[in-house]
Write a protein that holds these residues in place. Sequence first.
Motif, PDB file in Angstrom:
ATOM      1  N   UNK A   2     -10.302   2.173   4.756  1.00 27.03           N
ATOM      2  CA  UNK A   2     -11.012   3.372   5.197  1.00 27.03           C
ATOM      3  C   UNK A   2     -10.216   4.116   6.263  1.00 27.03           C
ATOM      4  N   UNK A   3      -9.796   3.421   7.301  1.00 29.86           N
ATOM      5  CA  UNK A   3      -9.074   4.078   8.390  1.00 29.86           C
ATOM      6  C   UNK A   3      -7.752   4.685   7.902  1.00 29.86           C
ATOM      7  N   UNK A   4      -7.112   4.010   6.978  1.00 31.24           N
ATOM      8  CA  UNK A   4      -5.836   4.509   6.451  1.00 31.24           C
ATOM      9  C   UNK A   4      -6.039   5.769   5.626  1.00 31.24           C
ATOM     10  N   UNK A   5      -7.018   5.752   4.718  1.00 28.24           N
ATOM     11  CA  UNK A   5      -7.141   6.909   3.826  1.00 28.24           C
ATOM     12  C   UNK A   5      -7.804   8.108   4.498  1.00 28.24           C
ATOM     13  N   UNK A   6      -8.548   7.894   5.573  1.00 29.31           N
ATOM     14  CA  UNK A   6      -9.074   9.037   6.334  1.00 29.31           C
ATOM     15  C   UNK A   6      -7.908   9.904   6.813  1.00 29.31           C
ATOM     16  N   UNK A   7      -6.802   9.268   7.148  1.00 33.59           N
ATOM     17  CA  UNK A   7      -5.613   9.983   7.639  1.00 33.59           C
ATOM     18  C   UNK A   7      -4.789  10.597   6.506  1.00 33.59           C
ATOM     19  N   UNK A   8      -5.126  10.284   5.259  1.00 36.13           N
ATOM     20  CA  UNK A   8      -4.315  10.715   4.115  1.00 36.13           C
ATOM     21  C   UNK A   8      -4.931  11.856   3.319  1.00 36.13           C
ATOM     22  N   UNK A   9      -5.681  12.748   3.965  1.00 33.10           N
ATOM     23  CA  UNK A   9      -6.182  13.960   3.328  1.00 33.10           C
ATOM     24  C   UNK A   9      -7.197  13.703   2.212  1.00 33.10           C
ATOM     25  N   UNK A  10      -8.059  12.706   2.404  1.00 39.49           N
ATOM     26  CA  UNK A  10      -9.156  12.485   1.463  1.00 39.49           C
ATOM     27  C   UNK A  10     -10.360  13.273   1.943  1.00 39.49           C
ATOM     28  N   UNK A  11     -10.916  14.098   1.077  1.00 38.43           N
ATOM     29  CA  UNK A  11     -12.064  14.923   1.436  1.00 38.43           C
ATOM     30  C   UNK A  11     -13.381  14.205   1.227  1.00 38.43           C
ATOM     31  N   UNK A  12     -13.421  13.357   0.207  1.00 44.24           N
ATOM     32  CA  UNK A  12     -14.617  12.560  -0.089  1.00 44.24           C
ATOM     33  C   UNK A  12     -14.179  11.118  -0.271  1.00 44.24           C
ATOM     34  N   UNK A  13     -14.880  10.235   0.416  1.00 47.56           N
ATOM     35  CA  UNK A  13     -14.608   8.810   0.271  1.00 47.56           C
ATOM     36  C   UNK A  13     -15.931   8.134  -0.079  1.00 47.56           C
ATOM     37  N   UNK A  14     -16.001   7.632  -1.293  1.00 47.79           N
ATOM     38  CA  UNK A  14     -17.161   6.851  -1.707  1.00 47.79           C
ATOM     39  C   UNK A  14     -16.902   5.396  -1.327  1.00 47.79           C
ATOM     40  N   UNK A  15     -17.950   4.716  -0.869  1.00 47.65           N
ATOM     41  CA  UNK A  15     -17.842   3.299  -0.524  1.00 47.65           C
ATOM     42  C   UNK A  15     -19.033   2.587  -1.131  1.00 47.65           C
ATOM     43  N   UNK A  16     -18.770   1.487  -1.831  1.00 48.06           N
ATOM     44  CA  UNK A  16     -19.894   0.747  -2.397  1.00 48.06           C
ATOM     45  C   UNK A  16     -20.819   0.309  -1.269  1.00 48.06           C
ATOM     46  N   UNK A  17     -22.100   0.263  -1.561  1.00 44.76           N
ATOM     47  CA  UNK A  17     -23.107  -0.024  -0.538  1.00 44.76           C
ATOM     48  C   UNK A  17     -22.853  -1.348   0.181  1.00 44.76           C
ATOM     49  N   UNK A  18     -22.333  -2.323  -0.525  1.00 48.18           N
ATOM     50  CA  UNK A  18     -22.034  -3.613   0.112  1.00 48.18           C
ATOM     51  C   UNK A  18     -21.099  -3.420   1.305  1.00 48.18           C
ATOM     52  N   UNK A  19     -20.003  -2.705   1.086  1.00 51.99           N
ATOM     53  CA  UNK A  19     -19.050  -2.478   2.173  1.00 51.99           C
ATOM     54  C   UNK A  19     -19.558  -1.425   3.151  1.00 51.99           C
ATOM     55  N   UNK A  20     -20.282  -0.443   2.663  1.00 52.61           N
ATOM     56  CA  UNK A  20     -20.828   0.592   3.546  1.00 52.61           C
ATOM     57  C   UNK A  20     -21.688  -0.053   4.630  1.00 52.61           C
ATOM     58  N   UNK A  21     -22.481  -1.013   4.224  1.00 53.42           N
ATOM     59  CA  UNK A  21     -23.351  -1.717   5.169  1.00 53.42           C
ATOM     60  C   UNK A  21     -22.522  -2.500   6.186  1.00 53.42           C
TER      61      UNK A  21
END
Length: 106
Positions: free
Chosen positions: A36-55
């Motif tokens: 997550x931290x890596x791709x936030x810096x890589x110009x991703x506009x939308x990041x979906x995360x499965x609920x398991x990891x989101x929690x």
Amino acid sequence: MNKIGIIGDADSVLGFKVFGMEAFACETGEEAAETLHRIVKEDYGIIYITERFYRELGKDIAKYEELRIPAIVPVPGIDGSYGMGLSNVKRAVEKAVGADILFSDK
């Protein structure tokens, strides 16, 4: 143009490649947080995360809640839904309107 990615276990995310998303298969919450931290810096506009990891990544995700981009959105994984998507919609509406207009009993 911003990219779209999805983070989750392999069984839940690999099929999303068909739709042009970048899939990031993770085995642990720690690996998902690093991704997550890596791709936030890589110009991703939308990041979906499965609920398991989101929690599991609540504190990590909170760091980005006030940013316009990226939008970080929970999605059900292969193991089903935990109801987080609906909960987030409710919270967003309450924040925008100042009251629970979707699920109030009144």
